[in-house]
Design a protein around this motif. Structure first.
Motif, PDB file in Angstrom:
ATOM      1  N   ALA A 234       0.772  -1.268  -0.098  1.00 37.82           N
ATOM      2  CA  ALA A 234       0.089   0.098  -0.099  1.00 37.82           C
ATOM      3  C   ALA A 234       0.841   1.031  -0.141  1.00 37.82           C
ATOM      4  O   ALA A 234       0.601   2.432  -0.754  1.00 37.82           O
ATOM      5  N   PHE A 235       1.865   1.335   0.862  1.00 38.67           N
ATOM      6  CA  PHE A 235       2.822   2.258   0.915  1.00 38.67           C
ATOM      7  C   PHE A 235       3.603   2.481  -0.690  1.00 38.67           C
ATOM      8  O   PHE A 235       3.569   3.525  -1.163  1.00 38.67           O
ATOM      9  N   ALA A 236       4.097   1.398  -1.136  1.00 33.61           N
ATOM     10  CA  ALA A 236       4.706   1.578  -2.391  1.00 33.61           C
ATOM     11  C   ALA A 236       4.021   2.193  -3.563  1.00 33.61           C
ATOM     12  O   ALA A 236       4.438   2.718  -4.350  1.00 33.61           O
ATOM     13  N   LEU A 237       2.550   1.929  -3.364  1.00 32.22           N
ATOM     14  CA  LEU A 237       1.671   2.459  -4.564  1.00 32.22           C
ATOM     15  C   LEU A 237       1.039   3.610  -4.363  1.00 32.22           C
ATOM     16  O   LEU A 237       0.162   3.979  -5.086  1.00 32.22           O
ATOM     17  N   LEU A 238       1.400   4.230  -3.166  1.00 33.93           N
ATOM     18  CA  LEU A 238       0.902   5.530  -2.789  1.00 33.93           C
ATOM     19  C   LEU A 238       0.640   6.546  -3.826  1.00 33.93           C
ATOM     20  O   LEU A 238      -0.236   7.162  -4.225  1.00 33.93           O
ATOM     21  N   THR A 239       1.828   6.428  -4.566  1.00 39.73           N
ATOM     22  CA  THR A 239       1.980   7.782  -5.831  1.00 39.73           C
ATOM     23  C   THR A 239       1.859   7.213  -7.057  1.00 39.73           C
ATOM     24  O   THR A 239       2.266   7.774  -7.890  1.00 39.73           O
ATOM     25  N   ASP A 240       1.177   5.971  -7.240  1.00 31.18           N
ATOM     26  CA  ASP A 240       1.168   5.314  -8.632  1.00 31.18           C
ATOM     27  C   ASP A 240       2.458   5.077  -9.538  1.00 31.18           C
ATOM     28  O   ASP A 240       2.697   6.079 -10.345  1.00 31.18           O
ATOM     29  N   PRO A 241       3.540   4.527  -8.813  1.00 25.17           N
ATOM     30  CA  PRO A 241       4.850   4.920  -9.341  1.00 25.17           C
ATOM     31  C   PRO A 241       5.159   4.279 -10.834  1.00 25.17           C
ATOM     32  O   PRO A 241       4.515   3.305 -11.034  1.00 25.17           O
ATOM     33  N   GLN A 242       5.829   5.147 -11.438  1.00 28.73           N
ATOM     34  CA  GLN A 242       5.996   4.394 -12.784  1.00 28.73           C
ATOM     35  C   GLN A 242       7.172   3.501 -12.830  1.00 28.73           C
ATOM     36  O   GLN A 242       7.133   2.699 -13.777  1.00 28.73           O
ATOM     37  N   VAL A 243       7.987   3.484 -11.886  1.00 26.61           N
ATOM     38  CA  VAL A 243       8.860   2.104 -11.573  1.00 26.61           C
ATOM     39  C   VAL A 243       8.423   1.394 -10.395  1.00 26.61           C
ATOM     40  O   VAL A 243       8.667   2.159  -9.281  1.00 26.61           O
ATOM     41  N   LEU A 244       7.876   0.184 -10.361  1.00 24.68           N
ATOM     42  CA  LEU A 244       7.943  -0.450  -9.062  1.00 24.68           C
ATOM     43  C   LEU A 244       8.871  -1.500  -8.860  1.00 24.68           C
ATOM     44  O   LEU A 244       9.108  -2.381  -9.915  1.00 24.68           O
TER      45      LEU A 244
END
Lengths: 204, 222
Positions: free
Chosen positions: A143-153
């Motif tokens: 949930a933390f990693a996806l907060l910003t809708d990252p271009q690179v995961l």
């Protein structure tokens, strides 16, 4: 978005961990970083997201051929790894609100509730993270990693500590990410490896 | 503005954490109270002069600060949240937020300890505004130096001992100027009487905060 890894090498004191790693990914592509235990998969993942500096080479992020300055990389990268922890004295919601405000996520509360629901943590958002099991903590990290809708995961050991429901949810995230964004997985799990279009071997 | 926004959010996060654990507050206040009681019992009957009392006050403040101010970074490293914080904040914002937290903590310590010291040690000063100025500037210097040192030692294994050992030479100018300013405040009321000490404390704070802002990136990311 384009991610280019150029001649990356890393030494710890006299010990060379790896050297001359090269690959590049564009939106819609994915890669699996593979290698035996201690080969430096986690170190490479940390270098790519900017947590540690390489001894040699460079990591370049570009949007429409324009390089992104180092200090802005974090806005475009999401990371999940066993070495990342959230604040266990705070509740899940307090953690997520803090990180969302730090990263200026618009409509933060709605986004957080949606992400917690996506990771099957709805109803536990007001519990302190210290009361979470290791699997629930792993879900919260997503949930933390996806907060910003990252271009690179970047996912380091993406399915560790997760039950079958959690693994299914992570595979759904990985499938969605690699549709039109960049996905990097550091793993040795054969099921996880299927989500990498290419394999990057890390060896000493 | 972005830096100040980040610093403020980090400060609020640390306050919330501290409110729930009370680790630093308990460590600092208990140390200060125990030291104060020990000092009052050991020299209370000797009718110590104002010079000695001024020195004792700053020694209590310094060692109490040493018992808790390092926790601000040690906690991030020990609980493996430092990397998570690095992912969302610029190093300068992190330093400013942590510095602000340590400053508030130190001021809280002084609000409780200093009046107690005055009462227990029968310590009187004529220049209250001068003394408060010395205390505020000294606290800013102590907090800035201690915050930077805390970041340096947070990755070491023997953190507690290293913090006091490394901090002492860095913070010595603050202690000396603080003691000197307090001694003057005992006798004089005018702030101008201790202008040298106040300038010294102000200059120290500016230099340390500037150096910390410039160097913190290397300390935090290496």
């Amino acid at each position: 978005m384009e991610l280019q890894i150029k001649n990356i090498g890393k030494d710890f004191a006299e010990r060379r961990i790896f050297d001359d790693i090269n690959f590049s990914l564009k939106s819609g592509q994915s890669a699996a970083i593979v290698g035996p235990n201690g080969s430096g998969k986690t170190t490479l993942a940390k270098i790519i997201c900017g947590l540690i500096r390489p001894s040699r080479g460079e990591v370049i992020y570009r949007i429409e051929n324009t390089p992104i300055p180092q200090q802005e990389i974090y806005h475009h990268v999401g990371l999940v790894g066993p070495y990342l922890e959230l604040y266990e004295e705070l509740t899940a919601m307090e953690n997520m609100l803090f990180f969302a405000r730090m990263q200026r996520v618009p409509n933060a509360e709605d986004k957080i509730i949606s992400l917690l629901s996506q990771m099957n943590l709805a109803g536990r958002e007001d519990d302190e993270v210290r009361t979470y099991s290791s699997g629930m903590r792993q879900r919260l990290k997503y949930a933390f990693a996806l907060l910003t809708d990252p271009q690179v995961l970047i996912l380091d050991e993406p399915t560790s500590n997760l039950d079958s429901d959690g693994i299914d949810r992570v595979y759904a995230i990985m499938t969605e990410q690699k549709k039109n964004k960049i996905l990097l997985i550091a793993t040795n799990d054969k099921m996880d490896l299927k989500y990498g279009d290419i394999q990057v071997a890390v060896t000493s | 503005m972005q830096l100040l926004h980040d610093a403020w959010l980090i400060f609020l996060k640390d306050v919330r954490q501290e409110f729930k654990t009370r680790y630093s507050v308990n460590a600092i206040l208990l140390f200060a109270l125990v030291t104060l009681v020990a000092v009052s019992f050991s020299i209370g009957t000797f009718n110590a002069g104002s010079d000695i009392k001024s020195a004792l006050l700053w020694i209590i403040i310094f060692f109490s600060a040493m018992s808790g101010l390092s926790h601000i970074f040690v906690r991030e490293e020990d609980k493996h949240t430092a990397d998570t914080l690095k992912l969302v904040a610029q190093p300068t914002g992190i330093f400013l937020g942590k510095f602000l937290f340590n400053l508030v903590l130190l001021c809280l310590l002084e609000i409780i300890t200093v009046p107690l010291f005055f009462a227990v040690m029968d310590f009187e000063i004529k220049g209250v505004s001068l003394f408060i100025s010395v205390l505020i500037l000294g606290s800013v210097g102590l907090s800035a130096g201690a915050t930077m040192t805390a970041a340096i030692i947070s990755k070491a294994s023997a953190k507690g001992a290293l913090f006091a050992v490394l901090s002492f030479p860095i913070l010595l100018p603050v202690i000396i100027a603080g003691i000197s300013g307090t001694k003057i405040a005992v006798q004089q009321t005018a702030i101008s009487e201790a202008s040298g000490e106040l300038q010294m404390l102000f200059a120290y704070s500016v230099v340390v905060i500037t150096a910390a802002i410039l160097l913190f990136d290397f300390v935090w990311n290496e």
